[in-house]
Design a protein around this motif. Structure first.
Motif, PDB file in Angstrom:
ATOM      1  N   SER A 245       0.816  -1.215   0.000  1.00 12.87           N
ATOM      2  CA  SER A 245       0.000   0.000   0.000  1.00 12.87           C
ATOM      3  C   SER A 245       0.849   1.265   0.000  1.00 12.87           C
ATOM      4  O   SER A 245       0.305   2.376   0.025  1.00 12.87           O
ATOM      5  N   SER A 248      -0.082   3.628  -2.757  1.00 10.97           N
ATOM      6  CA  SER A 248      -1.456   3.472  -3.225  1.00 10.97           C
ATOM      7  C   SER A 248      -2.176   4.811  -3.334  1.00 10.97           C
ATOM      8  O   SER A 248      -2.058   5.670  -2.457  1.00 10.97           O
ATOM      9  N   SER A 266      -0.764   8.154   4.298  1.00 10.63           N
ATOM     10  CA  SER A 266      -1.406   6.897   4.694  1.00 10.63           C
ATOM     11  C   SER A 266      -0.863   6.423   6.026  1.00 10.63           C
ATOM     12  O   SER A 266       0.301   6.035   6.125  1.00 10.63           O
ATOM     13  N   HIS A 269      -2.008   0.700   6.381  1.00 11.45           N
ATOM     14  CA  HIS A 269      -1.071  -0.073   5.562  1.00 11.45           C
ATOM     15  C   HIS A 269      -1.562  -1.508   5.393  1.00 11.45           C
ATOM     16  O   HIS A 269      -2.243  -2.056   6.273  1.00 11.45           O
ATOM     17  N   CYS A 283      -3.077  -2.856  -5.220  1.00  9.14           N
ATOM     18  CA  CYS A 283      -3.513  -2.314  -3.940  1.00  9.14           C
ATOM     19  C   CYS A 283      -3.768  -0.830  -4.151  1.00  9.14           C
ATOM     20  O   CYS A 283      -2.864  -0.088  -4.543  1.00  9.14           O
ATOM     21  N   LEU A 322      -8.457   0.918   2.140  1.00 11.60           N
ATOM     22  CA  LEU A 322      -7.496   0.310   1.231  1.00 11.60           C
ATOM     23  C   LEU A 322      -8.095  -0.970   0.665  1.00 11.60           C
ATOM     24  O   LEU A 322      -8.794  -1.705   1.381  1.00 11.60           O
ATOM     25  N   MET A 324      -6.920  -4.414  -1.544  1.00  9.14           N
ATOM     26  CA  MET A 324      -5.909  -5.242  -2.202  1.00  9.14           C
ATOM     27  C   MET A 324      -6.583  -6.424  -2.886  1.00  9.14           C
ATOM     28  O   MET A 324      -7.432  -7.089  -2.290  1.00  9.14           O
TER      29      MET A 324
END
Length: 328
Positions: A245, A248, A266, A269, A283, A322, A324
């Motif tokens: 991340s 990202s 961020s 994570h 991600c 987030l 992924m």
């Protein structure tokens, strides 16, 4: 889990042989921004989230919050391939089992039929971490919590949640969910508190690898530190996990999961072990437009919070999710 591709190599009477069979497994992380119920817990300092507290946390505001987070989670699955229900979502800042039961069984999210596990931490405010998962794509094998023993001057904090389970491909995934101590009081003064959480996490991962050297590990949560900060660098060096991340961004202007004084970054994570890294497709920050609002002070967009300070903002969270995607 969702079918990605399936190639038939050859057909003989009574036999179809498949040589390539891959599926998408979607993992997400979200700090929910104070997902409290509206009842006082006599063992916790949660007065501000009661009807008579500073936030006038009524039943109607509570259900607005629950449904807002449900909508947020459902929107995580909007990607370039269409919409997919996330298979697993790590949640930070959830108060208790009551909140999780209402989220999974009585909110807009109820049709997803998620199961969950949640910690029971000594955090003074009563907040915990939880893991939502679809039992149709993740078969829970076991779960436990790791207590973070405070150092001098540190208040009791959130446990680290550990869960492992089997996915449809037959792989076993090992999950750690973290919510490290905040920066309240200053980053430098509180750095050692986050380092203690990092040390506890690394010891847990070391123990797992002693039993299973090739374990497929996902570590995610709100670490309250950025990539270059001491606790994250410690985790990277000790676990040799990759922060997928790290760079990202979203598709609607977000350059991180959190915006502070006009600057994106961020604190959230997602890290994966080397055994899982080849399986990572992408991600990204899941910045659906409805999760954002105009930043009238610094310009641009920012996450639409549920509260701005103590002002009721009717938003979602001060953090963006987030997302992924794994190909297993």
């Amino acid at each position: 889990m969702k079918l990605l591709f399936c190639i038939i190599m050859f057909i003989v009477p009574g036999l179809v042989k498949f040589v390539a069979y891959s599926q998408v497994f979607m993992v997400a992380e979200l700090n929910t921004e104070n997902m409290f119920d509206f009842m006082h817990d006599s063992l916790k300092n949660d007065y501000e989230f009661t009807p008579d507290g500073q936030r006038r946390w009524t039943k109607s505001k509570y259900w607005k919050k629950i449904n807002s987070i449900g909508k947020d989670i459902l929107a995580i699955g909007n990607d370039s391939d269409g919409w997919h229900l996330p298979d697993m979502v790590a949640l930070c800042e959830v108060e208790n089992d009551t909140v999780m039961r209402d989220l999974t069984k009585r909110s807009l999210l109820r049709g997803a039929r998620y199961d969950y596990v949640i910690t029971n931490s000594p955090d003074l405010r009563g907040i915990d971490v939880a893991l939502l998962y679809s039992p149709m794509s993740f078969r829970m094998i076991r779960n436990t919590a790791f207590r973070v023993t405070p150092v001098s001057g540190m208040r009791p904090t959130r446990d680290i949640l550990y869960a492992c389970g089997e996915v449809e491909s037959g792989d076993t995934l090992h999950i750690f969910v973290v919510h490290a101590p905040s920066r309240s009081g200053g980053e430098t003064a509180t750095r050692k508190f986050r380092m203690r959480t990092a040390e506890t996490l690394c010891m847990a991962i070391d123990s797992l690898r002693a039993e299973s050297p090739d374990a497929k590990i996902i570590t995610m949560g709100d670490f309250n530190d950025y990539c270059g900060d001491a606790s994250m660098e410690y985790i990277y060096s000790k676990t040799l996990m990759t922060d997928v991340s790290m760079d990202s961004k979203g598709n609607n202007g977000a350059k991180g999961t959190y915006r502070y004084k006009g600057e994106w970054g961020s604190l959230d994570h997602i890290l994966v072990s080397g055994t899982l890294l080849p399986k990572v497709k992408e991600c990204v920050v899941a910045d659906s437009p409805f999760l954002m609002e105009e930043d009238k002070t610094y310009g641009g967009k920012k996450p639409k919070r549920f509260f701005n300070g103590y002002k009721y903002n009717k938003g979602y969270s001060d953090h963006l999710p987030l997302r992924m995607t794994l190909v297993l």
